[in-house]
Design an enzyme around this catalytic site. Structure first.
Site, mmCIF file in Angstrom:
data_model
loop_
_atom_site.group_PDB
_atom_site.id
_atom_site.type_symbol
_atom_site.label_atom_id
_atom_site.label_comp_id
_atom_site.label_asym_id
_atom_site.label_seq_id
_atom_site.Cartn_x
_atom_site.Cartn_y
_atom_site.Cartn_z
ATOM 1 N N ARG A 100 -8.216 24.916 -6.324
ATOM 2 C CA ARG A 100 -7.510 23.667 -6.615
ATOM 3 C C ARG A 100 -6.061 23.975 -6.949
ATOM 4 N NH1 ARG A 100 -7.619 18.128 -5.886
ATOM 5 N NH2 ARG A 100 -7.318 16.963 -7.799
ATOM 6 N N THR A 374 -8.439 14.361 3.216
ATOM 7 C CA THR A 374 -9.311 15.371 2.716
ATOM 8 C C THR A 374 -10.342 15.620 3.796
ATOM 9 O OG1 THR A 374 -8.820 14.648 0.525
ATOM 10 C CG2 THR A 374 -10.984 15.663 0.797
ATOM 11 N N GLU A 413 -1.046 16.314 -4.716
ATOM 12 C CA GLU A 413 -2.189 16.314 -5.619
ATOM 13 C C GLU A 413 -1.785 15.991 -7.055
ATOM 14 O OE1 GLU A 413 -5.518 16.221 -4.059
ATOM 15 O OE2 GLU A 413 -4.812 18.084 -3.172
ATOM 16 N N SER A 445 -10.430 16.345 -10.035
ATOM 17 C CA SER A 445 -10.713 16.028 -8.635
ATOM 18 C C SER A 445 -12.044 15.320 -8.511
ATOM 19 C CB SER A 445 -10.762 17.330 -7.832
ATOM 20 O OG SER A 445 -11.181 17.090 -6.497
HETATM 21 O O1 DON Z 1 -9.238 15.762 -5.247
HETATM 22 C C1 DON Z 1 -9.392 14.542 -5.115
HETATM 23 O O2 DON Z 1 -10.200 13.896 -5.727
HETATM 24 C C2 DON Z 1 -8.532 13.799 -4.100
HETATM 25 N N1 DON Z 1 -7.263 14.498 -3.938
HETATM 26 C C3 DON Z 1 -9.274 13.623 -2.808
HETATM 27 C C4 DON Z 1 -8.497 12.762 -1.828
HETATM 28 C C5 DON Z 1 -9.314 12.194 -0.731
HETATM 29 O O3 DON Z 1 -10.499 12.401 -0.640
HETATM 30 C C6 DON Z 1 -8.601 11.311 0.249
HETATM 31 N N2 DON Z 1 -9.540 10.886 1.288
HETATM 32 N N3 DON Z 1 -9.924 10.076 1.887
#
Ligand code: DON
Length: 573
Positions: A100, A374, A413, A445
């Site tokens: 991460r 993602t 992020e 996350s």
């Molecule tokens: O880590 C996380 O929870 C987010 N950055 C995930 C982002 C995500 O899944 C976008 N997708 N559709």
């Protein structure tokens, strides 16, 4: 500047554009020795190629991750991070590789607040100030060196080829570029790569990324130092700072992956192995499954079953908002949150025929009992080694910023922190003190790759989807528990509740009028979605008969393959 409360609307809009491609479900089944399910055919092919050269599931995971960085540049990449859940067959060990991103050392708690004291969402979403220090390059090197059989020069070869030779983009790429056009246009190095002479490329256009190929080669040759030190590191830091960011060479030098003990859960005879903090997934799944274990869901009609699942979701997202953050920075009462006693206390507040109002749950006080675009892939090899990995740069095309000469799209992020405690982030998630920004801290996350196990059946699953990841994984586990095949885990219509906003979000096909009426009769509120969401990539291994099934979510463009070596793969395809 848009304000935090408008982010929710953006997410609702984005989730509509993000997902749905309308392609048919891809499933592969058969007696096999290896299986791969990923969000892009070229990533699946890369994993198969490396397996075909004698690599194990871990080498294949490195190959798939790197290939996804090239062919899904909007979704994950070297400028981002993720969680790789590994099962090492020899010794039966499970490990979570936490790659991460970390907040830069110069980050401050209020760095995204405007002069009016309110969070300015664009600051944590667009441009290099939104980027945390990437973890994916370190994670790939770590996995290859510690668990792989092949050198990085082999496992990164397919990705390097895709980057250098190029590949034809699809309609999904076109939609995401359209969506993020204004930020992609803002940065010359970004626009030069992802736009076609300043215009949004149409499906079929060949995207070539020679700088990214060179960065991958630097990693293949020099390992960690190829990215975090030397010329690439200097280019990254120089470009970030010149465009208003706060990275330093020291940030890159200090970045390390962390190996963490995964979260282990029991639910009705199933063992679930999933993520640890800083993913919220493990603890949230613990809370929800512990709550649901107190009911005989199989004996209930559909409306009551959905009602109880929603009430469990509501309570787990509430606990997340209050307690969860980077365990290296905040004390999280993990044991108590995952305890049966905590779930039992929460269950007491659930009425069988009435929705609880989220606001009526009030403030959470002391820890309980004292009294988290993602991509995802799943891989299993002939030896039984497994990888379920969810990787991200957060928003489509992350921060939209590419440091000139690197080809690397930097994440955004930082928006996964509670940039202003109590205010929703882009996924509508609220967070508090535990997830406030601090230098070197990892943002909480939702990414929750998981293994679900019985003595006879082993499932690997995971999905992108922002805040809805955890509830999708829950629904997948519940389908597994019901004995449903992986086609059902990935394709069943979905619903979601995240405490705030206090409404059930659901795909159009999830609820018919009658079911909705019954849930409304219990007091549930609704935020119907106009589009589907999620992109689950799953594998089921049935020990009896050694049957493997690999399935890609019908909502995406993924590809799933089962193979018995060396029949189906022509390395280099
Ligand atoms: O880590 C996380 O929870 C987010 N950055 C995930 C982002 C995500 O899944 C976008 N997708 N559709």
């Amino acid at each position: 500047m848009i304000q935090a409360q408008q982010r929710w609307l953006i997410f609702v809009f984005i989730s509509a554009v993000l997902i749905s491609s309308g392609s048919p479900s891809v499933a592969a089944t058969g007696p096999g020795r290896a299986a791969v399910a990923s969000a892009h055919p070229l990533a699946t092919q890369a994993a198969l190629e490396v397996l075909g050269k004698g690599g194990n599931a871990f080498d294949a995971a490195v190959a798939a991750s790197a290939a996804l960085a090239v062919v899904e540049p909007a979704s994950s990449g070297l400028g981002g991070g993720g969680f790789w859940l590994l099962h090492i067959a020899a010794g039966g060990r499970d490990i979570m590789v936490d790659g991460r991103e970390r907040a830069p050392l110069a980050a401050t708690r209020n760095m995204y607040l405007g002069s009016d004291g309110k969070a300015e969402a664009r600051l944590s979403l667009d441009g290099p100030l939104a980027a945390a220090i990437p973890g994916e390059p370190a994670a790939l090197v770590h996995i290859a060196e510690r668990y792989g059989r092949l050198p990085l020069t082999e496992s990164l070869r397919p990705a390097i080829r895709y980057a250098r030779q190029g590949f034809a983009v699809d309609a999904h790429y076109h939609r995401l570029v359209q969506l993020r056009r204004s930020v992609l246009e803002r940065y010359r190095a970004t626009a030069a790569i992802f736009l076609q002479a300043g215009a949004v490329p149409k499906a079929g256009w060949v995207l070539r990324q020679p700088d990214l190929a060179a960065t991958l080669e630097a990693i293949a040759e020099a390992g960690r130092a190829g990215f975090y030190e030397g010329e690439i590191a200097r280019r990254l830091v120089r470009a970030v700072r010149a465009a208003g960011g706060i990275w330093s060479l020291e940030d890159l030098r200090q970045y390390r992956v962390v190996e963490r003990e995964p979260t282990r859960l029991r639910y009705r005879g199933l063992n679930v192995v999933t993520t640890a903090l800083p993913s919220a997934g493990g603890l949230q799944l613990a809370i929800m499954l512990n709550i649901l274990a107190g009911y005989d869901l199989g004996s209930l009609d559909k409306a009551h079953r959905i009602h109880l699942v929603v009430e469990a979701m509501r309570r787990s997202y509430r606990a997340r908002a209050h307690y969860l953050g980077d365990p290296d920075f905040v004390a999280v009462p993990r044991r108590r949150l995952a305890s049966v006693a905590y779930a039992a206390a929460l269950r007491q507040g659930i009425e069988l025929n009435h929705a609880t109002r989220s606001a009526a749950l009030g403030e959470l006080g002391d820890p309980p009992g004292k009294g988290a675009d993602t991509t995802h892939f799943s891989i299993i090899d002939a030896a039984g080694n497994r990888v379920a990995a969810t990787l991200s740069i957060n928003y489509p095309f992350g921060s939209g910023f590419v440091a000139a000469g690197t080809g690397v799209v930097l994440n955004d992020e930082m928006d996964d922190f509670a940039t202003q405690p109590g205010e929703p982030n882009v996924y509508g998630l609220v967070g508090g003190e535990a997830n406030a920004i601090a230098p070197g801290k990892r943002p909480l996350s939702s990414m929750s790759p998981a293994f679900v196990e019985t003595p006879q059946r082993i499932g690997l699953l995971g999905t992108p989807g922002g805040s809805r990841i955890v509830s999708m994984v829950l629904l997948g586990i519940l389908e597994f528990a019901d004995g449903q095949p992986p086609t059902v885990w990935v394709s069943r219509a979905r619903y979601h509740h995240q405490y705030l906003p206090d409404a059930i979000q659901y795909e159009p096909a999830a609820f018919g009028a009658r079911l909705r009426e019954r849930l409304a009769g219990m007091g549930h509120r609704f935020a119907p979605l106009t589009q589907d969401y999620g992109n689950m990539q799953a594998i089921l291994w049935e020990r009896r008969g050694n049957r493997l099934r690999a399935v890609s979510d019908p909502r995406g463009n993924g590809s799933a393959r089962v193979t018995s070596w060396p029949a189906t793969v022509r390395p280099g395809d």
